[in-house]
Scaffold this motif. Structure first.
Motif, PDB file in Angstrom:
ATOM      1  N   UNK A  80       0.833  -1.201   0.000  1.00  0.00           N
ATOM      2  CA  UNK A  80       0.000   0.000   0.000  1.00  0.00           C
ATOM      3  C   UNK A  80       0.866   1.248   0.000  1.00  0.00           C
ATOM      4  N   UNK A  81       0.360   2.288  -0.628  1.00  0.00           N
ATOM      5  CA  UNK A  81       1.060   3.561  -0.648  1.00  0.00           C
ATOM      6  C   UNK A  81       0.656   4.404   0.558  1.00  0.00           C
ATOM      7  N   UNK A  82       1.591   5.045   1.207  1.00  0.00           N
ATOM      8  CA  UNK A  82       1.223   5.972   2.279  1.00  0.00           C
ATOM      9  C   UNK A  82       0.486   7.178   1.713  1.00  0.00           C
ATOM     10  N   UNK A  83      -0.341   7.786   2.528  1.00  0.00           N
ATOM     11  CA  UNK A  83      -1.072   8.977   2.099  1.00  0.00           C
ATOM     12  C   UNK A  83      -0.084  10.079   1.724  1.00  0.00           C
ATOM     13  N   UNK A  84      -0.343  10.803   0.635  1.00  0.00           N
ATOM     14  CA  UNK A  84       0.596  11.860   0.213  1.00  0.00           C
ATOM     15  C   UNK A  84       0.918  12.868   1.304  1.00  0.00           C
ATOM     16  N   UNK A  85      -0.085  13.211   2.143  1.00  0.00           N
ATOM     17  CA  UNK A  85       0.194  14.231   3.154  1.00  0.00           C
ATOM     18  C   UNK A  85       1.175  13.719   4.206  1.00  0.00           C
ATOM     19  N   UNK A  86       1.166  12.401   4.483  1.00  0.00           N
ATOM     20  CA  UNK A  86       2.129  11.858   5.431  1.00  0.00           C
ATOM     21  C   UNK A  86       3.530  11.826   4.830  1.00  0.00           C
ATOM     22  N   UNK A  87       3.618  11.467   3.555  1.00  0.00           N
ATOM     23  CA  UNK A  87       4.915  11.497   2.878  1.00  0.00           C
ATOM     24  C   UNK A  87       5.458  12.921   2.901  1.00  0.00           C
TER      25      UNK A  87
ATOM     26  N   UNK B  54      -1.377  20.870  -5.850  1.00  0.00           N
ATOM     27  CA  UNK B  54      -1.844  20.803  -4.464  1.00  0.00           C
ATOM     28  C   UNK B  54      -0.720  20.172  -3.655  1.00  0.00           C
ATOM     29  N   UNK B  55       0.111  20.981  -2.989  1.00  0.00           N
ATOM     30  CA  UNK B  55       1.253  20.437  -2.249  1.00  0.00           C
ATOM     31  C   UNK B  55       0.820  19.447  -1.180  1.00  0.00           C
ATOM     32  N   UNK B  56       1.668  18.489  -0.914  1.00  0.00           N
ATOM     33  CA  UNK B  56       1.320  17.442   0.057  1.00  0.00           C
ATOM     34  C   UNK B  56       1.189  17.984   1.473  1.00  0.00           C
ATOM     35  N   UNK B  57       1.797  19.131   1.758  1.00  0.00           N
ATOM     36  CA  UNK B  57       1.682  19.721   3.087  1.00  0.00           C
ATOM     37  C   UNK B  57       0.889  21.020   3.080  1.00  0.00           C
ATOM     38  N   UNK B  58       0.222  21.319   1.965  1.00  0.00           N
ATOM     39  CA  UNK B  58      -0.453  22.605   1.827  1.00  0.00           C
ATOM     40  C   UNK B  58      -1.890  22.577   2.298  1.00  0.00           C
ATOM     41  N   UNK B  59      -2.363  23.713   2.788  1.00  0.00           N
ATOM     42  CA  UNK B  59      -3.777  23.854   3.130  1.00  0.00           C
ATOM     43  C   UNK B  59      -4.598  24.236   1.905  1.00  0.00           C
ATOM     44  N   UNK B  60      -3.928  24.801   0.912  1.00  0.00           N
ATOM     45  CA  UNK B  60      -4.606  25.248  -0.300  1.00  0.00           C
ATOM     46  C   UNK B  60      -3.753  24.873  -1.499  1.00  0.00           C
TER      47      UNK B  60
ATOM     48  N   UNK C 208      -7.190  17.437  -4.220  1.00  0.00           N
ATOM     49  CA  UNK C 208      -6.605  16.672  -3.131  1.00  0.00           C
ATOM     50  C   UNK C 208      -5.099  16.878  -3.110  1.00  0.00           C
ATOM     51  N   UNK C 209      -4.522  16.748  -1.955  1.00  0.00           N
ATOM     52  CA  UNK C 209      -3.072  16.874  -1.834  1.00  0.00           C
ATOM     53  C   UNK C 209      -2.383  15.812  -2.678  1.00  0.00           C
ATOM     54  N   UNK C 210      -1.288  16.221  -3.305  1.00  0.00           N
ATOM     55  CA  UNK C 210      -0.546  15.281  -4.127  1.00  0.00           C
ATOM     56  C   UNK C 210      -1.020  15.213  -5.560  1.00  0.00           C
TER      57      UNK C 210
END
Length: 378
Positions: A112-119, A201-207, A187-189
């Motif tokens: 499984x791939x980790x969620x983009x925001x966690x990466x 949509x950056x993986x750590x971005x709010x927008x 969505x992020x990523x």
């Protein structure tokens, strides 16, 4: 505190941000004593109440600002505590890079791939570490090996005025694990293209962020709304952290007949933390128990992608320690959560006078500077 005119009465109120509290605390003898010893290889132990942990972390980092390796890594039991600690430390250390490092969210070898925001959060935290900042690390992340520096996708920074080909920009993001979408990014990523406009949509971005190109030059970078698609504000730059952490191939390839596929060259996290600065564990028994529990969740060949119980114990024993219980430590940072209830300023004054009479340094926090100024005048 002594007044020049030798009058009696309460000391004058001082108004400032929480960074002023940190600066004052960083000059305290106990803080400087511990901060100096954090630069040695011999582990140091101090007692630290949970209520003051964010302030202690910010002050210790500030006191080590001139150190050759100034980064400070704080190990706590789990991802939630790491995130909460990082959020609290930011208030005491404005302008200092602060991040939290969670675990991948999925097991190595699971396919499984980790969620983009966690990466993205993990990559961001490692970048903050390299920049000498403060990183809160969960015990779950500490027991997890990660790709070596040479094999990790690098983060990307694009600012107005930079020269880059549109297709090269998109290709770079896709190589970092971003999903190219035909429509809007939501969505992020994700990354999308419309003519000379690249939406990310950056993986750590709010927008999401819009990069507008004029030929091969970045003309404008701005945050925008996913609902209206209108720009919200101009940005100095797009900062995009990876959406993939090095586990290549589809699920079938990663779960072959010979057992789970694991990336080559996975390395333990602790040496990187120690190489950047001081490694400190808060509540060592709690962190050890949480790490052991995480290790026990991994079965079969995938366990080689994680520390053993012995390796975890050795890592924590070699780290500096902020302990929750008094055990004869030479330095103790005491503190209690606020528990004042008052219906008016006069009741507040009475309660604060009682605290001040015990030789405690009292900090009264307000949501806005104007509220603090009004209270001081009264």
């Amino acid at each position: 505190m002594e007044d020049d005119d030798d009058t009696t009465g309460p000391p004058p109120a001082e108004i400032g941000g929480l960074d002023a509290v940190t600066a004052a605390f960083a000059d305290a003898d106990d803080v400087r004593q511990i901060a100096t010893r954090l630069g040695s290889t011999a582990p140091v132990a101090a007692r630290c109440a949970e209520a003051v942990l964010p302030l202690v972390a910010a002050a210790l980092h500030a006191a080590r600002a001139e150190a050759e390796r100034p980064a400070l890594s704080l190990v706590v039991a789990d991802d939630d505590r790491a995130r909460e600690l990082a959020d609290a430390v930011r208030a005491f250390a404005p302008g200092t890079p602060v991040a939290y490092l969670p675990h991948r969210g999925v097991d190595w070898g699971s396919g499984l791939d980790p969620a983009p925001h966690l990466v993205g959060e993990r990559a961001h935290a490692l970048g903050v570490l390299a920049d000498g900042g403060i990183v809160a690390v969960s015990a779950d992340a500490l027991v997890e090996r990660l790709p070596g520096r040479a094999t990790r996708p690098a983060s990307l920074r694009i600012a107005a005025g930079d020269a880059i080909d549109r297709d090269a920009l998109v290709g770079r993001l896709v190589a970092m694990g971003y999903e190219r979408v035909d429509g809007q990014v939501d969505e992020r990523g994700q990354v999308g293209v419309r003519g000379d406009v690249v939406d990310v949509y950056p993986t750590t971005g709010r927008e999401p962020v819009r990069v507008e190109l004029f030929g091969d030059e970045v003309e404008r970078v701005s945050a925008f709304s996913t609902l209206t698609q209108r720009s919200l504000r101009a940005l100095d730059a797009l900062v995009a952290h990876p959406a993939r952490d090095g586990d290549e191939g589809d699920v079938a390839e990663r779960l072959g007949d010979e057992g789970p596929h694991l990336p080559e060259g996975l390395v333990p996290l602790a040496p990187e933390l120690i190489g950047a600065g001081a490694l400190v564990v808060w509540d060592p028994p709690g962190a050890l128990a949480a790490g052991r529990e995480r290790i026990d969740e991994i079965a079969g060949p995938a366990r080689r992608a994680y520390l053993t119980h012995e390796q975890l114990a050795e890592t924590l024993e070699g780290a500096h320690r902020l302990e929750t219980l008094p055990a004869g430590q030479p330095v103790a940072f005491e503190g209690h959560p606020p528990a004042l209830a008052a219906r008016g300023l006069s009741e507040v004054e009475t309660a604060l006078a009682g605290l001040a009479s015990r030789d405690l340094r009292v900090v009264l926090a307000f949501a806005h500077a104007g509220d603090a100024a009004r209270a001081a005048r009264q």
